[in-house]
Design an enzyme around this catalytic site. Structure first.
Site, PDB file in Angstrom:
ATOM      1  N   LYS A   1      -8.877  73.951  90.366  1.00  0.00           N
ATOM      2  CA  LYS A   1     -10.323  73.914  90.485  1.00  0.00           C
ATOM      3  C   LYS A   1     -10.776  75.289  90.958  1.00  0.00           C
ATOM      4  O   LYS A   1     -10.441  75.714  92.061  1.00  0.00           O
ATOM      5  CB  LYS A   1     -10.744  72.832  91.483  1.00  0.00           C
ATOM      6  CG  LYS A   1     -12.238  72.771  91.697  1.00  0.00           C
ATOM      7  CD  LYS A   1     -12.622  71.651  92.643  1.00  0.00           C
ATOM      8  CE  LYS A   1     -14.115  71.636  92.879  1.00  0.00           C
ATOM      9  NZ  LYS A   1     -14.501  70.556  93.795  1.00  0.00           N
TER      10      LYS A   1
ATOM     11  N   LYS B   1     -10.726  72.478  86.106  1.00  0.00           N
ATOM     12  CA  LYS B   1     -12.175  72.483  86.268  1.00  0.00           C
ATOM     13  C   LYS B   1     -12.654  73.870  86.627  1.00  0.00           C
ATOM     14  O   LYS B   1     -12.054  74.479  87.515  1.00  0.00           O
ATOM     15  CB  LYS B   1     -12.495  71.495  87.385  1.00  0.00           C
ATOM     16  CG  LYS B   1     -13.920  71.387  87.780  1.00  0.00           C
ATOM     17  CD  LYS B   1     -14.030  70.380  88.880  1.00  0.00           C
ATOM     18  CE  LYS B   1     -15.453  70.370  89.384  1.00  0.00           C
ATOM     19  NZ  LYS B   1     -15.632  69.468  90.482  1.00  0.00           N
TER      20      LYS B   1
HETATM   21  C1  PBG Z   1     -16.891  69.005  95.452  1.00  0.00           C
HETATM   22  C2  PBG Z   1     -17.147  68.873  94.001  1.00  0.00           C
HETATM   23  C3  PBG Z   1     -17.905  69.764  93.249  1.00  0.00           C
HETATM   24  C4  PBG Z   1     -17.919  69.263  91.955  1.00  0.00           C
HETATM   25  C5  PBG Z   1     -17.192  68.076  91.951  1.00  0.00           C
HETATM   26  N1  PBG Z   1     -16.714  67.858  93.225  1.00  0.00           N
HETATM   27  C6  PBG Z   1     -18.631  70.963  93.665  1.00  0.00           C
HETATM   28  C7  PBG Z   1     -17.927  72.053  94.344  1.00  0.00           C
HETATM   29  O1  PBG Z   1     -16.712  72.115  94.419  1.00  0.00           O
HETATM   30  O2  PBG Z   1     -18.644  72.908  94.855  1.00  0.00           O
HETATM   31  C8  PBG Z   1     -18.622  69.910  90.807  1.00  0.00           C
HETATM   32  C9  PBG Z   1     -18.904  69.056  89.631  1.00  0.00           C
HETATM   33  C10 PBG Z   1     -19.895  69.632  88.700  1.00  0.00           C
HETATM   34  O3  PBG Z   1     -20.355  70.784  88.834  1.00  0.00           O
HETATM   35  O4  PBG Z   1     -20.250  68.910  87.756  1.00  0.00           O
HETATM   36  N2  PBG Z   1     -15.949  68.180  95.960  1.00  0.00           N
END
Ligand code: PBG
Length: 309
Positions: free
Chosen positions: A181, A233
């Site tokens: 991520k 992601k």
């Molecule tokens: C945080 C989380 C995020 C997303 C999913 N879980 C945001 C981040 O890490 O700042 C992003 C999902 C999206 O942008 O659709 N646990």
């Protein structure tokens, strides 16, 4: 002939719909930067979930927006917390008709907006956070989640949660690990969706956009710790990473077409600059072609309907 020899296809059953449920909502509240996506009430969530399941989506990923936040994210493992209540009611209603996934993280529940608890100096405390994740996993399993989605990017999170589930008598609950991520600008609209209070960034725990090799190292760690599925992601910005991970993973690979990727298409389609239907289907198929078995997308219900036509 084209149809016969096509290598990759989209199927509604490969798509997972992320959904938001907000404790303070009295009616579905539109998310401005994600046209067509809502912060649901418990009631509207149930209706939208049922429709998505009827359209054939393979799963739902739930995010909760609590009315009150504190330093340790107490609402995340409270059985009356917004997310746990939503999990329980969806599981009651849908049973095993779909795969109900719970976002397992602290950022929606902490007043500082970080994915973990902080130490005295204000830094994210990795190991203290693992203890909280273990508690949250137990609460989400008790509420009825089939899968917990570990999105916090703490080191050791998969092992900590697997141990908590197993010792708590829930070896049946699966782990979807957010393996690679990235600290991405494409999460911008999501921050609005969960009314994030974050100041600063997540660069100390999410991956550097410049790194590629690191993703396969994260994969090895997550699989060794017991991940049942792994995720990359954002999806479109990381098709190289999806391909790398898919080439060597022996567990199913998911990719998350995130909020900013959704917002880009919506904004352009709204101006007539892109054909929404074709752009959505091409984007999702490209993610599949890169190697993802499962695609999390705010278009899951929309795309399922297009595919069913
Ligand atoms: C945080 C989380 C995020 C997303 C999913 N879980 C945001 C981040 O890490 O700042 C992003 C999902 C999206 O942008 O659709 N646990």
């Amino acid at each position: 002939m084209r149809n016969l020899v096509r290598e990759n296809r989209l199927h509604p059953g490969d798509l997972v719909l992320p959904m938001f449920v907000a404790e303070a909502a009295t009616e579905p509240a539109p998310i401005v930067s994600m046209p067509g996506v809502y912060q649901h009430t418990q009631q509207s969530l149930a209706r939208a979930a049922e429709q998505a399941v009827q359209a054939g989506v393979g799963g739902l990923m739930l995010f909760g927006v609590p009315a009150r936040r504190d330093a340790i994210g107490s609402a995340a493992d409270d059985e009356n917390g917004v997310l746990n209540k939503a999990l329980a009611s969806l599981r009651r209603e849908l049973g095993d008709d779909t795969v109900i996934m719970a976002d397992l993280c602290l950022d929606e529940f902490t007043d500082h907006g970080h994915c973990g608890v902080l130490d005295e100096s204000g830094e994210v405390d990795n190991d203290a956070t693992l203890a909280r994740y273990a508690q949250i996993a137990s609460a989400q399993a008790a509420a009825g989640a089939h899968v917990v989605g570990l999105s916090g990017m703490m080191d050791g999170q998969v092992a900590a949660v697997r141990a908590a589930l197993d010792t708590g008598g829930r070896p049946d609950v699966a782990i979807l690990a957010y393996t690679a991520k990235y600290a991405s600008a494409f999460y911008g609209p999501f921050r609005e969706a969960v009314q994030s209070t974050l100041v600063g960034d997540r660069a100390t725990y999410q991956q550097d956009v410049g790194n590629r090799r690191e993703a396969t190292r994260e994969l090895a760690l997550d699989v060794a710790q017991g991940a049942d599925m792994v995720m990359v992601k954002p999806a479109m910005a990381c098709l190289d990473i999806v391909a790398d991970v898919a080439a060597i993973s022996d567990v199913p690979v998911a990719a998350y077409h995130v909020s900013g990727e959704y917002a880009q298409i919506e904004a352009a389609a709204d101006r007539g600059w892109l054909d929404r239907e074709r752009t959505v289907l091409e984007s999702l198929l490209s993610i599949r072609r890169a190697g993802a078995d499962i695609v999390l997308t705010y278009y899951a219900d929309y795309a399922a309907r297009l595919l069913n036509r």
